[in-house]
Design a protein around this motif. Structure first.
Motif, PDB file in Angstrom:
ATOM      1  N   SER A 106       0.848  -1.191   0.000  1.00 56.84           N
ATOM      2  CA  SER A 106       0.000   0.000   0.000  1.00 56.84           C
ATOM      3  C   SER A 106       0.885   1.244   0.000  1.00 56.84           C
ATOM      4  CB  SER A 106      -0.883   0.002   1.254  1.00 56.84           C
ATOM      5  OG  SER A 106      -1.429   1.281   1.461  1.00 56.84           O
ATOM      6  N   PRO A 107       0.962   1.968  -1.116  1.00 56.03           N
ATOM      7  CA  PRO A 107       1.855   3.131  -1.161  1.00 56.03           C
ATOM      8  C   PRO A 107       1.440   4.236  -0.196  1.00 56.03           C
ATOM      9  CG  PRO A 107       0.499   3.021  -3.138  1.00 56.03           C
ATOM     10  CD  PRO A 107       0.278   1.743  -2.390  1.00 56.03           C
ATOM     11  N   GLY A 108       0.153   4.288   0.130  1.00 53.97           N
ATOM     12  CA  GLY A 108      -0.296   5.265   1.129  1.00 53.97           C
ATOM     13  C   GLY A 108       0.348   4.956   2.470  1.00 53.97           C
ATOM     14  N   PRO A 160      -7.128   1.710  -7.278  1.00 50.93           N
ATOM     15  CA  PRO A 160      -8.167   2.285  -6.418  1.00 50.93           C
ATOM     16  C   PRO A 160      -7.782   3.609  -5.778  1.00 50.93           C
ATOM     17  CG  PRO A 160      -7.032   0.520  -5.281  1.00 50.93           C
ATOM     18  CD  PRO A 160      -6.475   0.549  -6.668  1.00 50.93           C
ATOM     19  N   CYS A 161      -6.554   4.080  -6.022  1.00 50.12           N
ATOM     20  CA  CYS A 161      -6.160   5.299  -5.292  1.00 50.12           C
ATOM     21  C   CYS A 161      -5.194   6.147  -6.087  1.00 50.12           C
ATOM     22  CB  CYS A 161      -5.526   4.933  -3.960  1.00 50.12           C
ATOM     23  SG  CYS A 161      -3.968   4.078  -4.132  1.00 50.12           S
ATOM     24  N   ALA A 163      -2.648   7.485  -4.590  1.00 51.88           N
ATOM     25  CA  ALA A 163      -1.310   7.201  -4.055  1.00 51.88           C
ATOM     26  C   ALA A 163      -0.513   6.323  -5.013  1.00 51.88           C
ATOM     27  CB  ALA A 163      -1.428   6.509  -2.696  1.00 51.88           C
ATOM     28  N   LYS A 164      -1.207   5.527  -5.807  1.00 56.12           N
ATOM     29  CA  LYS A 164      -0.522   4.677  -6.785  1.00 56.12           C
ATOM     30  C   LYS A 164       0.157   5.514  -7.868  1.00 56.12           C
ATOM     31  CE  LYS A 164      -1.315   0.394  -5.448  1.00 56.12           C
ATOM     32  NZ  LYS A 164      -0.174  -0.489  -5.125  1.00 56.12           N
ATOM     33  N   MET A 303      -2.625  -1.362   5.809  1.00 54.36           N
ATOM     34  CA  MET A 303      -3.158  -0.734   4.590  1.00 54.36           C
ATOM     35  C   MET A 303      -3.468   0.727   4.899  1.00 54.36           C
ATOM     36  SD  MET A 303      -3.418  -2.694   1.983  1.00 54.36           S
ATOM     37  CE  MET A 303      -2.733  -4.319   1.896  1.00 54.36           C
ATOM     38  N   GLY A 304      -3.192   1.583   3.956  1.00 53.11           N
ATOM     39  CA  GLY A 304      -3.382   3.005   4.195  1.00 53.11           C
ATOM     40  C   GLY A 304      -4.832   3.425   4.373  1.00 53.11           C
ATOM     41  N   CYS A 305      -5.737   2.796   3.640  1.00 51.42           N
ATOM     42  CA  CYS A 305      -7.128   3.272   3.640  1.00 51.42           C
ATOM     43  C   CYS A 305      -8.010   2.411   4.537  1.00 51.42           C
ATOM     44  CB  CYS A 305      -7.700   3.224   2.228  1.00 51.42           C
ATOM     45  SG  CYS A 305      -6.787   4.258   1.088  1.00 51.42           S
ATOM     46  N   GLY A 308      -8.998  -1.063   3.446  1.00 52.64           N
ATOM     47  CA  GLY A 308      -8.053  -1.489   2.397  1.00 52.64           C
ATOM     48  C   GLY A 308      -8.426  -0.846   1.073  1.00 52.64           C
ATOM     49  N   CYS A 309      -8.015  -1.465  -0.033  1.00 49.21           N
ATOM     50  CA  CYS A 309      -8.191  -0.833  -1.357  1.00 49.21           C
ATOM     51  C   CYS A 309      -9.657  -0.685  -1.758  1.00 49.21           C
ATOM     52  CB  CYS A 309      -7.460  -1.634  -2.421  1.00 49.21           C
ATOM     53  SG  CYS A 309      -5.701  -1.708  -2.131  1.00 49.21           S
ATOM     54  N   GLY A 312     -10.356   2.826  -1.172  1.00 47.31           N
ATOM     55  CA  GLY A 312      -9.339   3.761  -1.664  1.00 47.31           C
ATOM     56  C   GLY A 312      -9.907   5.087  -2.155  1.00 47.31           C
TER      57      GLY A 312
HETATM   58 FE1  SF4 Z   1      -3.075   1.636  -0.066  1.00 43.16          FE
HETATM   59 FE2  SF4 Z   1      -5.437   2.795  -0.051  1.00 43.16          FE
HETATM   60 FE3  SF4 Z   1      -4.037   2.769  -2.274  1.00 43.16          FE
HETATM   61 FE4  SF4 Z   1      -5.080   0.484  -1.374  1.00 43.16          FE
HETATM   62  S1  SF4 Z   1      -6.201   2.249  -2.080  1.00 43.16           S
HETATM   63  S2  SF4 Z   1      -3.009   0.801  -2.149  1.00 43.16           S
HETATM   64  S3  SF4 Z   1      -4.953   0.808   0.842  1.00 43.16           S
HETATM   65  S4  SF4 Z   1      -3.441   3.824  -0.356  1.00 43.16           S
END
Ligand code: SF4
Length: 397
Positions: A106-108, A160-161, A163-164, A303-305, A308-309, A312
């Motif tokens: 998770s890059p977040g 999904p985000c 942050a990717k 997981m950041g969110c 999870g994703c 996101g």
């Molecule tokens: Fe991480 Fe949230 Fe992106 Fe999934 S959606 S990879 S949990 S930052």
């Protein structure tokens, strides 16, 4: 949810719809798209379908209609991540590396760790995220196998985000030849916009199938998109690797659900491993502070969110800002993922025939020099995130 993706600076990231259309229209380019496991259970919402509708086949058909030359699944690389990460866990349990091992897909979460908990950077798994692993393989293994010039390949990831997008641009993820693993990242909402721009009616499309070999995946790769999924998938494989037999039950339900921090234990090679799962930065902090105060674990999934994703920041908006409804949406999306996993013939990453072939033909074995070059990365302490920026992120959301 977005404060999490926003410590990454993701709110300032731009969209790449125009660039992706341009690449698709360029006859000299071959455009390869991959879709994260979370997308198939959320894309339908953008087209008025009930929350939790699974649209895997329709999504693949829509991407082909849009004009992508090849449609791969990030789930393949999620299976591969598990192979690498499970071996990494076993190595660390033998004293080669810091414990607890902490997931890094998770890059977040990774960027949050780089800013606020740099003392845990050596605990982070060195595995690249599945998005990056797949991009790297498209431009190496797949290109060689198909006799394609990697310079002509454009890799697009539907994620999904936002942050990717930050992750795809990290200098650590540029190959020796100067190529990015992933050229453009589109969020779920952005790819929905492209589908609408192309005049495609998602609901009426026939089901399509992912291309091979990097579209073949097990149920383990699917559940990556829900909090606890990486842990469950890793345990399914780590158990088989150490015990020489499969776990009696494939499901490892102790790590499922939406409680902020979930604890579990598993017995491997005569020892008890302590596991913990956290999602969202508040819960990540809680868990990491416990560890700093002396709590001992062997393996963490963070997981950041929230959720999870499936939760996101680039996903269809969760419950129009209503907290309880948002939680209900997350639950339904997670249920949809587990239903896909349940229906898959293969549910353990190490059973993936395409992953096995990749090792036979190209990588050798998990954690080989070639695997380390293509599939692993490093992290950077970044200093605390400026307070003003964090507040701005909160205001925007
Ligand atoms: Fe991480 Fe949230 Fe992106 Fe999934 S959606 S990879 S949990 S930052």
């Amino acid at each position: 949810q977005c404060l999490m993706s926003c410590p990454t600076g993701a709110l300032t990231e731009r969209e790449y719809i125009h660039e992706v259309w341009k690449a698709i229209d360029d006859p000299d380019r071959q455009v390869v798209v991959q879709t994260a496991p979370a997308i198939q259970v959320t894309l339908g919402e953008e087209f008025g379908m009930p929350v939790g509708t699974v649209v895997t086949g329709k999504m693949v058909s829509a991407l082909r209609r849009i004009g992508f030359d090849t449609v791969f699944s990030t789930e393949f690389a999620a299976d591969l991540t598990i192979m690498e990460e499970a071996h990494e866990l076993l190595e660390r349990l033998e004293g080669k590396g810091d414990l607890p091992l902490i997931s890094s897909c998770s890059p977040g979460w990774v960027k949050f760790c780089e800013h606020y908990y740099p003392e845990f950077l050596d605990n982070l798994s060195t595995c690249k995220s599945p998005q990056e692993m797949l991009g790297a393989l498209v431009k190496s293994y797949y290109a060689e196998k198909e006799g394609l010039d990697p310079a002509r390949l454009v890799t697009v990831a539907v994620m999904p985000c936002t942050a990717k997008k930050f992750e795809a641009a990290r200098p650590e993820l540029v190959s020796r030849e100067g190529r990015r693993d992933v050229d453009f990242v589109l969020t779920t909402r952005e790819v929905a916009r492209m589908i609408r721009q192309a005049g495609i009616d998602l609901e009426t499309l026939e089901d399509g199938e992912f291309d091979r070999p990097l579209g073949i995946a097990t149920g383990a790769g699917v559940i990556f998109a829900a909090t606890g999924g990486v842990m469950e998938a890793a345990i399914r494989t780590a158990y088989a690797l150490t015990e020489g037999e499969e776990m009696a039950r494939v499901d490892f339900k102790a790590v499922r659900g939406l409680n902020g921090v979930r604890l579990a234990e598993v017995h491997l090679r005569g020892r008890t491993l302590k596991l913990a799962v956290a999602h969202g930065t508040r819960n990540a902090r809680r868990l990491l502070e416990q560890i700093k105060a002396g709590a001992e674990y062997h393996f963490l999934e963070i997981m950041g969110c929230p959720g999870g994703c499936i939760g996101g920041g680039g996903q269809p908006i969760l419950g129009a800002g209503r907290r309880e409804l948002a939680q209900e949406y997350r639950r339904k999306r997670a249920e949809a993922l587990y239903s896909i996993d349940l229906k898959r013939e293969l549910r353990r990453a190490h059973e993936n025939p395409a992953v096995r072939k990749l090792y036979e033909e190209y990588l050798g074995h998990p954690l080989s020099d070639k695997a380390k070059e293509l599939l692993h990365t490093t992290y950077t302490p970044r200093g605390r995130y400026p307070r003003r920026r964090t507040e701005e992120a909160a205001r925007l959301h």
